[in-house]
Write a protein that holds these residues in place. Structure first.
Motif, PDB file in Angstrom:
ATOM      1  N   LEU A  50       0.831  -1.209   0.000  1.00  0.00           N
ATOM      2  CA  LEU A  50       0.000   0.000   0.000  1.00  0.00           C
ATOM      3  C   LEU A  50       0.863   1.255   0.000  1.00  0.00           C
ATOM      4  O   LEU A  50       0.508   2.253  -0.627  1.00  0.00           O
ATOM      5  N   ALA A  51       1.989   1.205   0.683  1.00  0.00           N
ATOM      6  CA  ALA A  51       2.910   2.351   0.673  1.00  0.00           C
ATOM      7  C   ALA A  51       3.433   2.580  -0.745  1.00  0.00           C
ATOM      8  O   ALA A  51       3.528   3.728  -1.201  1.00  0.00           O
ATOM      9  N   ALA A  52       3.747   1.507  -1.458  1.00  0.00           N
ATOM     10  CA  ALA A  52       4.225   1.629  -2.847  1.00  0.00           C
ATOM     11  C   ALA A  52       3.115   2.167  -3.750  1.00  0.00           C
ATOM     12  O   ALA A  52       3.355   3.033  -4.600  1.00  0.00           O
ATOM     13  N   TYR A  53       1.905   1.673  -3.566  1.00  0.00           N
ATOM     14  CA  TYR A  53       0.749   2.161  -4.333  1.00  0.00           C
ATOM     15  C   TYR A  53       0.558   3.660  -4.068  1.00  0.00           C
ATOM     16  O   TYR A  53       0.394   4.453  -5.007  1.00  0.00           O
ATOM     17  N   PHE A  54       0.582   4.055  -2.789  1.00  0.00           N
ATOM     18  CA  PHE A  54       0.401   5.453  -2.416  1.00  0.00           C
ATOM     19  C   PHE A  54       1.493   6.325  -3.045  1.00  0.00           C
ATOM     20  O   PHE A  54       1.203   7.409  -3.558  1.00  0.00           O
ATOM     21  N   ALA A  55       2.713   5.847  -3.027  1.00  0.00           N
ATOM     22  CA  ALA A  55       3.817   6.601  -3.640  1.00  0.00           C
ATOM     23  C   ALA A  55       3.594   6.773  -5.142  1.00  0.00           C
ATOM     24  O   ALA A  55       3.820   7.860  -5.689  1.00  0.00           O
ATOM     25  N   ARG A  56       3.132   5.724  -5.810  1.00  0.00           N
ATOM     26  CA  ARG A  56       2.842   5.834  -7.258  1.00  0.00           C
ATOM     27  C   ARG A  56       1.732   6.846  -7.522  1.00  0.00           C
ATOM     28  O   ARG A  56       1.817   7.647  -8.442  1.00  0.00           O
ATOM     29  N   MET A  57       0.694   6.772  -6.718  1.00  0.00           N
ATOM     30  CA  MET A  57      -0.437   7.675  -6.939  1.00  0.00           C
ATOM     31  C   MET A  57      -0.044   9.125  -6.661  1.00  0.00           C
ATOM     32  O   MET A  57      -0.410  10.031  -7.416  1.00  0.00           O
ATOM     33  N   THR A  58       0.689   9.359  -5.578  1.00  0.00           N
ATOM     34  CA  THR A  58       1.036  10.741  -5.231  1.00  0.00           C
ATOM     35  C   THR A  58       2.137  11.305  -6.124  1.00  0.00           C
ATOM     36  O   THR A  58       2.395  12.514  -6.075  1.00  0.00           O
ATOM     37  N   ALA A  59       2.738  10.472  -6.950  1.00  0.00           N
ATOM     38  CA  ALA A  59       3.713  10.968  -7.931  1.00  0.00           C
ATOM     39  C   ALA A  59       3.013  11.510  -9.181  1.00  0.00           C
ATOM     40  O   ALA A  59       3.627  12.218  -9.974  1.00  0.00           O
ATOM     41  N   ARG A  60       1.733  11.207  -9.328  1.00  0.00           N
ATOM     42  CA  ARG A  60       0.973  11.686 -10.491  1.00  0.00           C
ATOM     43  C   ARG A  60       0.742  13.197 -10.353  1.00  0.00           C
ATOM     44  O   ARG A  60       0.305  13.664  -9.295  1.00  0.00           O
TER      45      ARG A  60
END
Length: 78
Positions: A50-60
């Motif tokens: 979930l931390a990796a998912y969150f990082a991907r999303m917040t990089a958008r």
């Protein structure tokens, strides 16, 4: 706790997928990103997937802009 159960369920659902539903960014990703952002604000540690998912999303760029705007509005209201 109920929150721990929900986080564990989300971890299983998201796994290593790039997006929550289908192969592209949807409103479901936007909403989940908002929820995960709130988790961080209250000190809830996210499991690695979930931390990796969150990082991907917040990089958008669009997500960065939305979070910045929400922070701006919240600061102005305080």
């Amino acid at each position: 706790s109920c929150l721990d159960d929900r986080i564990a369920w989300l971890e299983r659902e998201v796994g290593s997928r790039e997006f929550l539903v289908g192969g592209r960014f949807t409103i479901a990703d936007a909403y989940l990103t908002w929820v995960l952002n709130l988790c961080g604000k209250i000190g809830v540690a996210l499991p690695p997937s979930l931390a990796a998912y969150f990082a991907r999303m917040t990089a958008r760029p669009s997500v960065k802009a939305a979070i910045a705007r929400e922070t701006e509005v919240a600061s102005a209201a305080a």
